[in-house]
Write a protein that holds these residues in place. Structure first.
Motif, mmCIF file in Angstrom:
data_model
loop_
_atom_site.group_PDB
_atom_site.id
_atom_site.type_symbol
_atom_site.label_atom_id
_atom_site.label_comp_id
_atom_site.label_asym_id
_atom_site.label_seq_id
_atom_site.Cartn_x
_atom_site.Cartn_y
_atom_site.Cartn_z
ATOM 1 N N ILE A 149 -7.143 -31.503 -32.038
ATOM 2 C CA ILE A 149 -6.409 -32.485 -31.238
ATOM 3 C C ILE A 149 -4.915 -32.153 -31.158
ATOM 4 O O ILE A 149 -4.279 -31.909 -32.170
ATOM 5 C CB ILE A 149 -6.588 -33.895 -31.831
ATOM 6 C CG1 ILE A 149 -8.062 -34.323 -31.731
ATOM 7 C CG2 ILE A 149 -5.726 -34.923 -31.112
ATOM 8 C CD1 ILE A 149 -8.380 -35.603 -32.458
ATOM 9 N N LEU A 182 -2.974 -36.436 -26.914
ATOM 10 C CA LEU A 182 -3.738 -37.638 -27.283
ATOM 11 C C LEU A 182 -2.989 -38.908 -26.859
ATOM 12 O O LEU A 182 -3.548 -39.821 -26.264
ATOM 13 C CB LEU A 182 -3.980 -37.644 -28.797
ATOM 14 C CG LEU A 182 -4.678 -38.895 -29.340
ATOM 15 C CD1 LEU A 182 -6.082 -39.023 -28.790
ATOM 16 C CD2 LEU A 182 -4.722 -38.860 -30.870
ATOM 17 N N THR A 237 -3.040 -39.333 -23.139
ATOM 18 C CA THR A 237 -4.371 -39.789 -22.687
ATOM 19 C C THR A 237 -4.594 -41.262 -23.042
ATOM 20 O O THR A 237 -5.094 -42.046 -22.221
ATOM 21 C CB THR A 237 -5.471 -38.924 -23.326
ATOM 22 O OG1 THR A 237 -5.186 -37.569 -23.040
ATOM 23 C CG2 THR A 237 -6.834 -39.290 -22.780
ATOM 24 N N ASP A 255 -15.436 -40.852 -35.405
ATOM 25 C CA ASP A 255 -15.528 -39.428 -35.798
ATOM 26 C C ASP A 255 -16.023 -39.344 -37.232
ATOM 27 O O ASP A 255 -15.660 -40.189 -38.050
ATOM 28 C CB ASP A 255 -14.131 -38.777 -35.675
ATOM 29 C CG ASP A 255 -14.247 -37.283 -35.467
ATOM 30 O OD1 ASP A 255 -14.997 -36.647 -36.238
ATOM 31 O OD2 ASP A 255 -13.609 -36.770 -34.529
ATOM 32 N N PHE A 269 -11.558 -36.713 -21.335
ATOM 33 C CA PHE A 269 -11.951 -35.943 -22.524
ATOM 34 C C PHE A 269 -10.740 -35.262 -23.144
ATOM 35 O O PHE A 269 -9.724 -35.056 -22.492
ATOM 36 C CB PHE A 269 -13.036 -34.921 -22.174
ATOM 37 C CG PHE A 269 -12.551 -33.822 -21.261
ATOM 38 C CD1 PHE A 269 -12.629 -33.969 -19.872
ATOM 39 C CD2 PHE A 269 -12.006 -32.655 -21.774
ATOM 40 C CE1 PHE A 269 -12.173 -32.972 -19.040
ATOM 41 C CE2 PHE A 269 -11.551 -31.667 -20.935
ATOM 42 C CZ PHE A 269 -11.635 -31.813 -19.558
ATOM 43 N N LEU A 270 -10.901 -34.942 -24.418
ATOM 44 C CA LEU A 270 -9.860 -34.193 -25.130
ATOM 45 C C LEU A 270 -10.547 -33.063 -25.898
ATOM 46 O O LEU A 270 -11.713 -33.203 -26.267
ATOM 47 C CB LEU A 270 -9.138 -35.103 -26.121
ATOM 48 C CG LEU A 270 -8.149 -36.114 -25.518
ATOM 49 C CD1 LEU A 270 -7.801 -37.190 -26.536
ATOM 50 C CD2 LEU A 270 -6.881 -35.402 -25.034
ATOM 51 N N LYS A 289 -10.792 -30.498 -29.121
ATOM 52 C CA LYS A 289 -10.391 -30.282 -30.522
ATOM 53 C C LYS A 289 -9.946 -28.833 -30.678
ATOM 54 O O LYS A 289 -10.504 -27.964 -29.970
ATOM 55 C CB LYS A 289 -11.591 -30.546 -31.427
ATOM 56 C CG LYS A 289 -11.769 -32.023 -31.750
ATOM 57 C CD LYS A 289 -12.888 -32.191 -32.770
ATOM 58 C CE LYS A 289 -13.082 -33.641 -33.102
ATOM 59 N NZ LYS A 289 -14.159 -33.856 -34.077
ATOM 60 N N ILE A 327 -14.108 -36.541 -27.389
ATOM 61 C CA ILE A 327 -13.311 -35.461 -27.990
ATOM 62 C C ILE A 327 -14.286 -34.433 -28.542
ATOM 63 O O ILE A 327 -15.192 -34.786 -29.305
ATOM 64 C CB ILE A 327 -12.463 -35.993 -29.157
ATOM 65 C CG1 ILE A 327 -11.665 -37.234 -28.695
ATOM 66 C CG2 ILE A 327 -11.529 -34.918 -29.686
ATOM 67 C CD1 ILE A 327 -10.929 -37.928 -29.818
ATOM 68 N N SER A 328 -14.144 -33.209 -28.105
ATOM 69 C CA SER A 328 -15.076 -32.208 -28.629
ATOM 70 C C SER A 328 -14.444 -30.821 -28.639
ATOM 71 O O SER A 328 -13.405 -30.601 -28.005
ATOM 72 C CB SER A 328 -16.357 -32.210 -27.792
ATOM 73 O OG SER A 328 -17.383 -31.655 -28.567
ATOM 74 N N ASP A 366 -16.042 -38.643 -30.983
ATOM 75 C CA ASP A 366 -16.520 -37.274 -31.185
ATOM 76 C C ASP A 366 -17.913 -37.201 -30.568
ATOM 77 O O ASP A 366 -18.541 -38.242 -30.329
ATOM 78 C CB ASP A 366 -16.589 -37.067 -32.711
ATOM 79 C CG ASP A 366 -16.915 -35.624 -33.055
ATOM 80 O OD1 ASP A 366 -16.802 -34.769 -32.152
ATOM 81 O OD2 ASP A 366 -17.292 -35.395 -34.220
ATOM 82 N N LEU A 398 -12.327 -43.648 -28.568
ATOM 83 C CA LEU A 398 -12.225 -42.186 -28.553
ATOM 84 C C LEU A 398 -13.310 -41.685 -29.483
ATOM 85 O O LEU A 398 -13.324 -42.005 -30.667
ATOM 86 C CB LEU A 398 -10.850 -41.750 -29.056
ATOM 87 C CG LEU A 398 -9.711 -42.122 -28.101
ATOM 88 C CD1 LEU A 398 -8.739 -43.070 -28.728
ATOM 89 C CD2 LEU A 398 -9.044 -40.875 -27.567
#
Ligand SMILES: Nc1ncnc2c1ncn2[C@@H]1O[C@H](COP(=O)(O)OP(=O)(O)O)[C@@H](O)[C@H]1O
Ligand SMILES: [Mg+2]
Length: 463
Positions: free
Chosen positions: A120, A125, A128, A19, A115-116, A118, A95-96, A68, A66
């Motif tokens: 977060i 997290l 996952t 990230d 996916f996660l 934001k 992650i977005s 971004d 993980l």
């Protein structure tokens, strides 16, 4: 909700966060400090795709990445594409921001594991991460046990192959031993028979031969007595005169010495044959000795003599000897004689059975010949060749010639052992070489090359 498999999973692993957000590292370290301290999580950080790939090269056993999506230099989508090219078990979670659902969908279609969103949610997290770790661990376990199975399979295959080779070797050995036994048995009974007969003939021949000298002497003496008597008194007695006429005394006087010398010649011949036969069987000589090879070939020819002679519908086989000047050869004479016998009898058989495929009549070749040539191959080796002008053989037969039990002859005519035994005797027992040169309708030549003494065995024969 935690997946049910989580209970059996050991949730520890290496995690790489990618990230461009500068605060993320401290935030993660703070949130997961306990797990990081106990070593449950090993965390790594990268600020774009390129850095992530370089970290992955240093830590190839990273379990989770993980990442971004929007980053400078190399974004999350490009990183994902690069990761797909690598053969690795690493799983990627993108992650977005909530507003970037389109990209998230693309990432999922492009091979992302999860996916996660934001900003977060750290509980989310952790769940996952644990779920992904569990999945990666299962993949690794599967891979490990597959590798183990494959390794076991490879090992057992190698063992089976080894066993098959051993069996093949054992079979070849067995066949060789069997053929050796049969031939040795045959030859030793032939040798015993010949030497027995030779011995039996030897005694009576010696009575005749030994006494012939005396008989010759006595006859001479008696004849001179009669001559003397004739000169003095015979004409006084008409009865004696009549008998002299009747028995043709003059002729007897002339013929008697001739008869005696031809009897001596005959006895001499018998003695010679007996000697040859004993020479052939040579049972008494189990060790290597220097011998005259030509004597061995000649005695084999004497034994085969009757097969060489003319028959009612075929001419005789001519034996052409081109003997070179050879020294004595250190060898097992009896065994080498056996080789000469095998080669000669094969040649004779071939000449007696010259049929060409498709032709109704056996082909007549005139004259039928077996040529025996001996020469020095070099200082230390000799060459002995047996060549016939018979039917020769196809290359298929030629390649199988020396195999035990290979024969093209009908049952009763051939055992297929002659050449395999000959090969063993020449190559293994004497460190020599036995080769065949032949083509259909071009006759066959068998060439023996052997060292003169066994000291020369290992020396290159071509020197
Ligand atoms: N001089 C030769 N000419 C043609 N073929 C031959 C000759 N010598 C050997 N062969 C071939 O090699 C085969 C194997 O010979 P050998 O091992 O002596 O066994 P056998 O004589 O019992 O058949 C023969 O059956 C024959 O086909
Ligand atoms: Mg044979």
């Amino acid at each position: 909700m935690l997946p049910t498999t989580e209970k059996t999973c050991n949730m520890s692993g290496k995690i790489l966060f990618v990230d461009d957000e500068p605060d993320l590292e401290s935030l993660i370290c703070q949130k997961f400090r306990k797990k990081i301290r106990t070593g449950e999580y090993q965390v790594f950080f990268a600020h774009n795709g390129v850095e992530a790939l370089s970290t992955l090269r240093e830590q190839p056993d990273i379990d989770i990445i993980l990442t971004d999506i929007n980053m400078p230099v190399m974004d999350g989508m490009a990183l994902l594409a690069e990761l797909n090219e690598l053969v690795t078990l690493v799983k990627t979670v993108v992650i977005s921001a909530y507003g970037d659902l389109g990209n998230i969908r693309k990432a999922m279609n492009g091979g992302a594991f999860d996916f996660l969103i934001k900003p977060i949610n750290f509980q989310d997290l952790e769940i996952t991460i644990n779920k992904t770790l569990c999945h990666v661990q299962q993949l690794k376990d599967n891979e490990r046990s597959r590798n183990e199975r494959e390794e076991k399979l490879r090992q057992s295959e190698a063992r089976e192959r080894e066993k098959a080779i051993q069996l093949e070797l054992a079979l070849q050995n067995l066949q060789r031993t069997q053929s050796q036994l049969i031939q040795t048995e045959k030859m030793s009974s032939l040798g015993q028979l010949i030497s027995g007969i030779a011995h039996e003939i030897n005694n009576p021949v010696n009575f005749i031969y030994g006494n012939l000298t005396y008989v010759t002497d006595y006859t001479h003496q008696l004849l001179s007595l009669i001559t003397l008597y004739q000169q003095h008194d015979a004409h006084k007695y008409p009865e004696i005169e009549a008998l002299i006429e009747q028995i043709e005394l003059e002729f007897i006087k002339e013929d008697m010495p001739k008869m005696l010398s031809s009897m001596k010649l005959g006895a001499e011949r018998i003695r010679q044959i007996v000697l040859t036969l004993r020479n052939f069987s040579r049972l008494d000589e189990a060790e290597m000795k220097p011998v005259n090879i030509h004597e061995g070939i000649d005695s084999s020819l004497v034994i085969l003599q009757s097969q060489l002679k003319a028959k009612p519908n075929s001419s005789s086989i001519q034996v052409i000897k081109e003997y070179g000047d050879l020294p004595q050869i250190e060898c097992y004479a009896c065994q080498l004689n056996q080789v000469f016998m095998n080669l000669l009898s094969n040649g004779i058989y071939a000449l007696n059975h010259y049929d060409k495929k498709g032709s109704p009549e056996p082909i007549k070749i005139e004259p039928r010949t077996i040529t025996i040539r001996t020469s020095m191959l070099n200082r230390d080796w000799v060459r002995i060749s047996f060549k016939d002008n018979g039917p020769g053989m196809t290359s298929d037969v030629e390649t199988r010639l020396f195999n035990p039990f290979f024969t093209t002859k009908p049952v009763g005519d051939g055992t297929g052992l002659g050449l395999s035994i000959s090969y063993q005797i020449v190559v293994e027992k004497h460190g020599g070489d036995l080769k065949c040169f032949s083509q259909p309708d071009q006759g066959a030549e068998f060439v023996i090359e052997i060292p003169i003494t066994q000291n020369n065995r290992i020396e290159m024969k071509a020197t």
